[in-house]
Design an enzyme around this catalytic site. Structure first.
Site, mmCIF file in Angstrom:
data_model
loop_
_atom_site.group_PDB
_atom_site.id
_atom_site.type_symbol
_atom_site.label_atom_id
_atom_site.label_comp_id
_atom_site.label_asym_id
_atom_site.label_seq_id
_atom_site.Cartn_x
_atom_site.Cartn_y
_atom_site.Cartn_z
ATOM 1 N N PRO A 229 -44.824 -64.719 8.386
ATOM 2 C CA PRO A 229 -44.705 -63.243 7.899
ATOM 3 C C PRO A 229 -44.292 -63.059 6.431
ATOM 4 O O PRO A 229 -43.421 -64.053 6.060
ATOM 5 C CB PRO A 229 -44.173 -62.369 8.765
ATOM 6 C CG PRO A 229 -43.892 -63.112 9.924
ATOM 7 C CD PRO A 229 -43.837 -64.674 9.552
ATOM 8 N N GLY A 231 -41.553 -62.269 3.502
ATOM 9 C CA GLY A 231 -40.225 -61.974 3.403
ATOM 10 C C GLY A 231 -39.300 -63.051 4.236
ATOM 11 O O GLY A 231 -38.267 -62.787 4.487
ATOM 12 N N GLY A 233 -38.779 -66.192 4.010
ATOM 13 C CA GLY A 233 -37.918 -67.173 3.228
ATOM 14 C C GLY A 233 -38.747 -68.672 3.023
ATOM 15 O O GLY A 233 -38.294 -69.644 2.967
ATOM 16 N N THR A 235 -40.977 -69.371 0.286
ATOM 17 C CA THR A 235 -40.385 -69.923 -1.036
ATOM 18 C C THR A 235 -39.050 -70.211 -1.099
ATOM 19 O O THR A 235 -38.672 -71.065 -2.018
ATOM 20 C CB THR A 235 -40.690 -68.890 -1.858
ATOM 21 O OG1 THR A 235 -41.882 -68.049 -1.734
ATOM 22 C CG2 THR A 235 -40.705 -69.030 -3.395
ATOM 23 N N GLU A 452 -36.747 -33.738 19.829
ATOM 24 C CA GLU A 452 -35.935 -34.930 19.791
ATOM 25 C C GLU A 452 -35.124 -35.207 21.265
ATOM 26 O O GLU A 452 -34.749 -36.185 21.491
ATOM 27 C CB GLU A 452 -35.134 -34.877 18.637
ATOM 28 C CG GLU A 452 -35.635 -35.073 17.261
ATOM 29 C CD GLU A 452 -36.713 -36.215 17.213
ATOM 30 O OE1 GLU A 452 -36.601 -37.106 17.686
ATOM 31 O OE2 GLU A 452 -37.831 -36.010 16.679
ATOM 32 N N HIS A 455 -37.292 -36.495 23.662
ATOM 33 C CA HIS A 455 -37.377 -38.211 23.766
ATOM 34 C C HIS A 455 -36.188 -38.567 24.143
ATOM 35 O O HIS A 455 -36.131 -39.670 24.986
ATOM 36 C CB HIS A 455 -37.628 -38.528 22.029
ATOM 37 C CG HIS A 455 -38.956 -38.376 21.544
ATOM 38 N ND1 HIS A 455 -40.072 -38.884 22.127
ATOM 39 C CD2 HIS A 455 -39.324 -37.732 20.529
ATOM 40 C CE1 HIS A 455 -40.974 -38.537 21.536
ATOM 41 N NE2 HIS A 455 -40.622 -37.840 20.438
#
Length: 668
Positions: A229, A231, A233, A235, A452, A455
């Site tokens: 994916p 990001g 690492g 590179t 909230e 939940h």
């Protein structure tokens, strides 16, 4: 008129023509320089000595007899005598004068006479030749025209050469060369991913000590493809290879081969591998290779890209063709492996595919340690707790988290980062900026608190759901309130009971509104969308519907970039009747989940009101407060709520594709 064929030019270069004569003004530059130098010499050595500086008294040249007469008449103020007979000084009226004293008469008698006339007598050595510094300045000024002309002609010639290179060197590769003397990044800067680093290090070791592998009959891998994916690492790993390898490292982006003109990309690929062969053994790194190595157009396709296909064909030939590259290893990185051409992925070209997934808990802690090396941390800032609070974060996300935490500390005029800074930074990344101007009406604030609280109570009462970490009704970004859940452990498989209870928690906000107000609101729109998506996956992909049975119709799309398009843009591999059955099963799952949530909240209506009042009073409460209201013990174990700073927990972590982080009311 004859049809005699002309012989082709040697090689692939055009036949050189007659050189273009230089312009006439260039022939006149050297004579102008000579004339300007002569003019400067005349000005410096002839005219300037004869000019008087502004304000300087006029000099008078006196004869020796006149000098004596003026001395007797007390018109001489002072005199400076030199050993060579030259003398000068100041008259009584302030004017300067010069004279010559005969050497035969310059004796004690003259001195006594001048003293009697009250003339101040001075002595000095004869004036020497100009100093070396003044001579140097003079020669620099004289030679300046010649130096300027030489520099100007050289600049013109270099500009012409650069223009020719820009026109004829369009096929030149744009690769950057990193030698072993410039190690900027090493494997110490890449935390975790020991398996990926081991495979890549093995390839580097092969280039360093090839005889060790040849004795065992091993061949060098032609290429290593890093897949993962964005990001994670990829590179960064390549930069670490450039820092660790004792061989030349050529880095190039895949997009630098794509040009408008056909043949330019293939020429750049040839030039890249020619440069690599000249420096072999060497490593070539191609970043974002999907821009170069996409699937070629099939037979009979209406649209094709000749330039990109020729570039890909040249790359295939260079990696494993009649002139195979020896001593060259190609590293490549992509987050879209499904679009690459199969001929590029076969053994002999890319022999190894190294998957670099999102970091695990231990790897996240190690990555945070690397990014916090230069930061001052408070003792309460536990990086392992921060790592547990960030499931699903990539290496780039963790770097951004550490930087945002430092920014939060700077806003408060501090240099030491606390646990609260990391908590605020995580909320800033996941939820958005806190909207201080987004003031809710009292009725809206009460509705958000009820939502909230529903939940949070449903999550605390569901034995298989992730524990509650924090509940807040502070608006942030597009959210009016959020209930965050922190997993006890990182899950890789999700059972049917966990998924059903996740649906229950998702719909508990709407159920709380139905129990308290007798009607729903637009605040549950995001919860409904996430629950519908999860229920659809349960029916279509996970085979968890008795009506459809063990069948799977995956949506498709990129493994790392999400689905390739909405449901309306993809073809359905099933009949309309199957779609109707899927819709019915999704509605059944959602209805049952809402029924379970409504039953739980009706049975605990008093606790719902207590938690709502607590939210209205404090606006943000910890997960342990929810369990105190229910009279139950908070879950214990690694990553459980209460094992970190108050309110320090990540958003909900569900199965793949399971909606946005956390649950809560959304602004509509």
């Amino acid at each position: 008129m004859t049809r005699k064929a002309q012989p082709p030019p040697q090689g692939d270069r055009p036949t050189p023509g007659a050189p273009v004569p230089p312009p006439r003004w260039r022939r006149l530059m050297w004579p102008v320089a000579v004339g300007l130098s002569v003019l400067l010499w005349v000005v410096l050595w002839v005219l300037l000595p004869q000019l008087h500086q502004p304000g300087e008294p006029v000099k008078e040249n006196l004869s020796y007899s006149q000098f004596l007469a003026d001395a007797d008449a007390h018109r001489i103020k002072d005199v400076t005598l030199q050993s060579n007979g030259q003398a000068g000084g100041t008259l009584a009226d302030g004017h300067r004068y010069t004279t010559t004293v005969p050497v035969q008469l310059a004796g004690p008698g003259l001195l006594h006479r001048l003293q009697a006339d009250k003339v101040t007598i001075k002595a000095s050595a004869p004036s020497s030749s100009p100093s070396a510094g003044s001579q140097l300045v003079t020669w620099v000024v004289i030679l300046a025209p010649f130096l300027f002309v030489a520099w100007f002609l050289r600049r013109i010639s270099h500009g012409a050469a650069g223009a020719a290179q820009g026109a004829m060197g369009v096929g030149k590769s744009k690769a950057k060369l990193f030698d072993a003397e410039r190690p900027h990044t090493t494997f110490a800067d890449v935390a975790g991913y020991e398996g990926a680093k081991g495979e890549i290090t093995e390839v580097v070791d092969f280039l360093r000590r090839p005889e060790r592998y040849r004795r065992a009959g091993a061949m060098t891998p032609r290429g290593v493809l890093m897949v993962g994916p964005p990001g994670t690492g990829k590179t960064l790993l390549a930069r670490a290879v450039a820092g660790e390898a004792a061989v030349p490292f050529l880095s190039v982006a895949g997009s630098s081969f794509v040009e408008m003109f056909v043949g330019v990309g293939a020429a750049r690929v040839r030039d890249l591998f020619t440069e690599a062969r000249r420096r072999a053994p060497a490593i070539v790194f191609v970043d974002e290779i999907d821009a170069l190595g996409g699937r070629r157009t099939g037979t009979g396709a209406a649209v094709s890209n000749d330039e990109r296909e020729q570039t890909l064909n040249q790359l295939l030939s260079e990696m494993d063709g009649f002139e195979a590259a020896e001593g060259i290893v190609v590293l490549a990185a992509t987050n879209r492996p499904e679009v690459l051409d199969p001929a590029l992925l076969r053994p002999g070209r890319f022999d190894r595919q190294v998957v670099i997934p999102l970091p695990t808990l231990a790897e996240r802690a190690a990555i945070l340690t690397v990014h916090c090396r230069t930061k001052h941390l408070d003792p309460d800032a536990d990086l392992e707790t921060v790592a547990r609070a960030t499931p699903g974060f990539s290496g780039a996300d963790l770097a951004n988290l550490a930087n945002e935490a430092a920014i939060v500390a700077v806003r408060e005029d501090r240099e030491v980062l606390t646990a609260g800074d990391f908590d605020a930074a995580r909320d800033r990344i996941l939820l958005g900026r806190r909207e201080g101007s987004n003031v809710l009406l009292p009725a809206e604030k009460y509705a958000v608190a009820v939502h909230e609280a529903g939940h949070a109570l449903a999550a605390a009462l569901s034995p298989h759901a992730d524990p509650v970490a924090k509940v807040t009704i502070l608006p942030a970004g597009q959210t009016l309130g959020v209930t965050e859940q922190l997993p006890l452990v990182e899950r890789h498989l999700y059972g049917e009971d966990y998924l059903n209870e996740t649906l229950t928690v998702r719909l508990a906000g709407r159920a709380a509104e139905l129990v308290e107000f007798g009607q729903g609101s637009t605040g549950a729109a995001d919860d409904l969308a996430g629950a519908t998506e999860l229920a659809t996956k349960m029916v279509r992909e996970f085979g968890l519907s008795p009506a459809l049975g063990p069948v799977g119709y995956p949506q498709g799309g990129s493994v790392f970039l999400g689905a390739g398009g909405g449901p309306g843009l993809s073809s359905r591999p099933f009949a309309e009747a199957t779609q109707a059955a899927i819709d019915a099963e999704v509605a059944r799952l959602l209805g049952e989940a809402e029924g379970r949530a409504t039953g739980l909240l009706k049975d605990h209506h008093e606790q719902l009101r207590q938690l709502t009042a607590l939210l209205l009073e404090h606006e943000t409460v910890d997960g342990s407060a929810v369990h105190r209201i229910l009279g139950t013990a908070a879950p214990s174990g690694p990553g459980a709520p209460g094992h970190g700073p108050p309110g320090h927990g990540p958003p909900g972590h569900g199965p793949p594709g399971h909606g946005p982080p956390g649950h809560g009311a959304r602004e509509k």
